[in-house]
Design an enzyme around this catalytic site. Structure first.
Site, short mmCIF file in Angstrom:
data_model
loop_
_atom_site.label_atom_id
_atom_site.label_comp_id
_atom_site.label_asym_id
_atom_site.label_seq_id
_atom_site.Cartn_x
_atom_site.Cartn_y
_atom_site.Cartn_z
N THR A 102 4.29 2.97 5.43
CA THR A 102 2.90 2.54 5.60
C THR A 102 2.24 3.51 6.58
O THR A 102 2.91 3.99 7.50
CB THR A 102 2.79 1.11 6.17
OG1 THR A 102 1.48 0.93 6.73
CG2 THR A 102 3.79 0.86 7.28
N ASP A 143 5.32 -4.70 6.03
CA ASP A 143 5.57 -6.10 6.36
C ASP A 143 5.80 -7.01 5.16
O ASP A 143 6.81 -7.69 5.06
CB ASP A 143 4.33 -6.62 7.10
CG ASP A 143 4.54 -6.68 8.58
OD1 ASP A 143 5.44 -5.97 9.05
OD2 ASP A 143 3.79 -7.40 9.25
N ASP A 150 0.08 2.76 8.73
CA ASP A 150 -0.46 2.06 9.91
C ASP A 150 0.44 2.12 11.14
O ASP A 150 -0.02 1.83 12.24
CB ASP A 150 -0.74 0.60 9.55
CG ASP A 150 -1.90 0.47 8.60
OD1 ASP A 150 -2.77 1.37 8.59
OD2 ASP A 150 -1.98 -0.54 7.87
N ARG A 185 1.31 -5.83 -6.76
CA ARG A 185 1.60 -7.14 -6.19
C ARG A 185 2.16 -8.05 -7.30
O ARG A 185 1.87 -7.86 -8.47
CB ARG A 185 0.32 -7.76 -5.64
CG ARG A 185 -0.22 -6.99 -4.47
CD ARG A 185 -1.53 -7.52 -3.94
NE ARG A 185 -2.09 -6.47 -3.06
CZ ARG A 185 -1.56 -6.13 -1.88
NH1 ARG A 185 -0.49 -6.76 -1.44
NH2 ARG A 185 -2.11 -5.18 -1.15
N ASP A 217 2.72 0.08 12.02
CA ASP A 217 2.69 -1.25 12.64
C ASP A 217 4.00 -2.01 12.44
O ASP A 217 4.00 -3.24 12.44
CB ASP A 217 1.52 -2.05 12.05
CG ASP A 217 1.62 -2.18 10.54
OD1 ASP A 217 2.44 -1.47 9.93
OD2 ASP A 217 0.87 -2.99 9.97
N GLY A 274 0.84 -1.20 0.00
CA GLY A 274 0.00 0.00 0.00
C GLY A 274 0.87 1.25 0.00
O GLY A 274 1.89 1.29 0.67
N ARG A 312 -6.26 -2.31 10.35
CA ARG A 312 -6.87 -3.63 10.43
C ARG A 312 -6.39 -4.38 11.67
O ARG A 312 -7.16 -5.04 12.35
CB ARG A 312 -6.53 -4.44 9.17
CG ARG A 312 -7.73 -4.66 8.29
CD ARG A 312 -7.35 -5.47 7.05
NE ARG A 312 -7.34 -4.63 5.86
CZ ARG A 312 -8.44 -4.19 5.24
NH1 ARG A 312 -9.64 -4.50 5.69
NH2 ARG A 312 -8.36 -3.43 4.18
#
Lengths: 328, 328, 328, 328
Positions: free
Chosen positions: B130, B107, B132, B76, B134, B15, B176
């Site tokens: 990203t 990730d 996020d 992808r 994360d 993303g 998410r």
């Protein structure tokens, strides 16, 4: 053993910064959460003199988290600089039943607050609110993040017109004694050179840097200048120097000015303000005094006000190097 | 002794996030600074398969520091998941004379890159891009700061209409598996409640919280919900639940969606991207491989890719508490 | 001869829109300028029922010109739909000494206001406040300009991520019965296709248009869809249709929702609101009633409320053609 | 009968304005739509001299609709002012097979273009691009709407700090000969007074107005000053005058400068640019020449270039009155 604190006063002083309102909101709501009364003091130190106080509950601070400026206003007070003035302040506080103070502001605010606290044994905690990020004991002052975004948006706009006309722009940003804003917005705005108070670049290197940048094929250039840069010329003199000593430049000056202080605070500044307000009130309730709350390694930490005032913040040298590499 | 690195490839994958372009620019210019060649690889892993490469010099990345998205595109690749596919990638890289890679993504990007690096002994460094936040090994991923500001601006707008109509809004934000965005924007947006994947608040507490908030005199309410919250209902079911079980609420839902990923990066993300690009290239030039660059305590640090992938980021519990106090 | 007007009430009703606060401010200050009293009525028609009135002077509306939403709140009132309800409203107004009303809102607001005015011979003037621009008698309703900018900023952000991933996005914008927002933001956002209620494009042409756009070399596409488009499918069904009937598209949906209603009004909307407030109050003072103020050919003009409600606004066909040409 | 037009050149000249890129895009795509070739001319008149031409197809203008500035650059050309220079331009155009020109700019651009067209019988159409809105024959020039929003956002920020400190701000906005920007942003920014070139307010009235505003209870004030205001003092002299002649004011100055010219165009400017580009190209294809396209009563209309240059735009007196009433 310290007296139990039942009523906390909060005020803002010095130059305003985005996030001050969010900090006031946090102080007020943390008081409400702990069932303490909170009193808003208007006009900074001046309000301590005149007793311009107002009871604030959780609803009084509704809808202010996203507003720039300070709802409690800010003003200078000559009177507070004298012992007599501060005594009057103390009596006003006592009369109103206020047991402790949260002071939101910068260096000057903390100095006045600390002197007052020591003279009358009055519990105080400081919250660093200034866009300059020049306070020791916190990685970020309230408003610094927002001001940087404001400046970068302005530079982006100026670059549109700079690159349409192949111009050289000198852009002055806030920072009389420190170059934190200039250094960061210079990198983020893609500036070819950054002039800051901490480093005497010298006119020669500026000229050389501009020449190199032009040779590398850049048709427009931006130089970010902190108010207090050390090059010994103000921004209009810089323009004149380039006009007279370098050929073929169409040079313009933009002084961003006071718009850098306002606007809705960024997410970062709102969260920081909320955390600082909680920490400030809870520190007072734990009996602490004469500390500043700050963000260190992403944690809320206390620094003695004295150290916060005397300590020096330093420029991140890595950023200077990144700036050099980016203007390749 | 590692082979001297002369040519570095850079790609973005997964993303997109604001700041990726600024990171590409930094990688390209750091290469130029060190007199290394830089090759842009388009379409992420897919471009490694198809050999969609382009030589990039300092001027190729002009005017992108303030653009959202990624000029190198992202896609992808099923093929890259097989050993055969990765072999093809390796051969394409060898053919083009590329000695090392900078991979910008999250990730999934790091996992693919690491497997590839180990299979073929190919030097790689990762940059965490990203929204996020994360990724273990950095306090901030590229784009996190910008996305938070984007969401907070949207919440400010929704609050205008919420408070004009005394409504309850459920606002879904990205996240998410992690609630970093939700937690911060919830505090900054003045949300009454925040639902995140890390904490099962339970419907009962949500109901209780809304009731308390109403009793305290609030006429409108905002609940921020992370995509992956643990309450076991999606945001439309939440609305239905309140509609059916609570009286007198005019409930609305807003799913902020993909606009959270775009927009000009904030000053913070541009500076972070610039720093990360420098560190990534210089780490490769120092012979390092299989590390991710990250921001820890405001310094650039390396973390092994393996740890970055497996490590877990955790929610700052202090923020949960601040959120509770602020919704007093 | 009409009774002299000494006290004017103002309220907002229906969906809120940016500029309503600026209009309230203008009504209040124009009253002050003419030495008339102004009364703010809270919660729209509901406040007429409950008598939630407040005296407003020039300072009451300080600092609201740049705030979205409406400080007077807005609410629906079932009771006002009955003659008995309206009689109660009339009595409340008489009791408070209010001689005339300025009603800020859309179709529904004007209908209720007109019925009331006719039943009780009560002077009223309407100000068109709605983002939809669906009111006859004005080229622009209050909030339309701001909402368009809000949507275009969101589309710009979505395009960043769309073009990074070569995706097709369906973006839903407000407009149940009219496509004014969709048509303008579609052009401004560079949409490949625009679906509006006024035109049944048909699925076939949509498919054809997307195919043509792809053949022309576009790698990502945006289709703007008004809530009330006539293609007979909601936006999620559109996505499914393309997923099932067209190859190689990565389709996403974004429903922009209520954020379109909020935010600081644009310069245009603030000036328009200021002009409309002056015109509304001065029209009442000149003895006029049952008119709506509007902008026609950049002048303030009055249109009978009845015509404003019944008249239809029409789509500018030139814009449809411009949109077609732009998506070449 | 005019020769069939097969190849159209487009250039931007004079000060840049937001929307110029969107207009270029529209010209290019309208050419593509009608199967005409389009040639981009760089650096304005200068590019006509040097022959800096580039073929543009529909994809060449991808992703520029939301960018400020002009991708074709703008520059002054001394040479083009001589007949000899213009002859060189004509020969360059002939050599490149260009049959007609679209000129995007202001007064100066139109004058040069018209002289050129008359000398060589060369078909030209003008598009009014300037933030000043000082061109006769269009209610809005390209960039005027965007610039107003940029200024209003800056004023909002300055007001945050003004009201926190009870200050008086003089804010200088663009407009050497016309006060359109100042008048609109003054109303939208809630200014207490607006100084424009069209009206000699006189220092006395300014002083009186500030005193009245203070008496009415306002604690902070903003005065918007157009660059070319007629009061006979520059903005720093105004500050000095108030400092010396009025008591108790803390006066500051902010000169907004070149950021007013940049930034992403508003929805309005993007739509206007798209419409103007279509009209300009199609007018050339219909055999028209020496006209400017403009927006009149929300329709695209042609005005002879000669009239566009000589005609005077006038200040809307209604707005002056609205401004007075609003500062009650």
């Amino acid at each position: 053993m310290p007296k139990e604190i039942k009523k906390i006063g909060v005020f803002t002083s010095g130059g305003d910064s985005p996030g001050m309102n969010a900090a006031i909101r946090s102080v007020v709501r943390t008081c409400a959460y702990h069932n303490k009364e909170c009193i808003g003091i208007y006009q900074g130190f001046e309000g301590l003199m005149t007793g311009e106080f107002e009871v604030m509950d959780a609803r009084s601070v509704k809808g202010i988290i996203n507003k720039g400026g300070t709802m409690l206003k800010s003003a200078r007070s000559q009177e507070f600089r004298s012992h007599e003035g501060r005594k009057k302040a103390y009596e006003n506080l006592k009369k109103a039943g206020i047991d402790a103070l949260v002071a939101i502001g910068g260096d000057g605010t903390f100095t006045g607050t600390m002197v007052f606290s020591k003279e009358f044994g009055f519990p105080v905690i400081g919250i660093p609110g200034t866009i300059d990020n020049d306070i020791f004991g916190t990685s970020h002052t309230l408003g610094f993040d927002t001001a940087q975004n404001t400046v970068v948006e302005a530079i982006d706009k100026i670059r549109d017109t700079a690159s349409s006309h192949n111009r050289l722009f000198f852009i002055e940003v806030m920072g009389r004694d420190v170059g934190h804003i200039a250094l960061n917005v210079g990198i983020a705005g893609g500036a070819e050179e950054i002039l800051i108070p901490e480093e005497d670049l010298g006119l020669d290197r500026l000229v050389e840097s501009l020449n190199r940048s032009r040779k590398s094929g850049k048709s427009s250039s931006i130089v970010v200048v902190a108010e207090g840069d050390k090059i010994g010329k103000n921004i209009f003199e810089l323009k004149d120097y380039v006009d007279q000593n370098m050929e073929g430049y169409d040079v313009r000056v933009s002084v961003l000015g006071h718009m850098q202080r306002g606007g809705p605070p960024s997410c970062f500044d709102r969260v920081l303000a909320s955390r600082m307000g909680v920490k400030a009130v809870e520190s007072l309730l734990e009996g602490k005094s004469n500390f500043m709350v700050g963000l260190l390694n992403n944690k809320m930490e206390l620094t003695p006000l004295e150290k916060a005032i005397k300590g020096k913040t330093t420029i991140n040298l890595e950023l200077l190097r990144v700036s050099d590499i980016m203007s390749t």
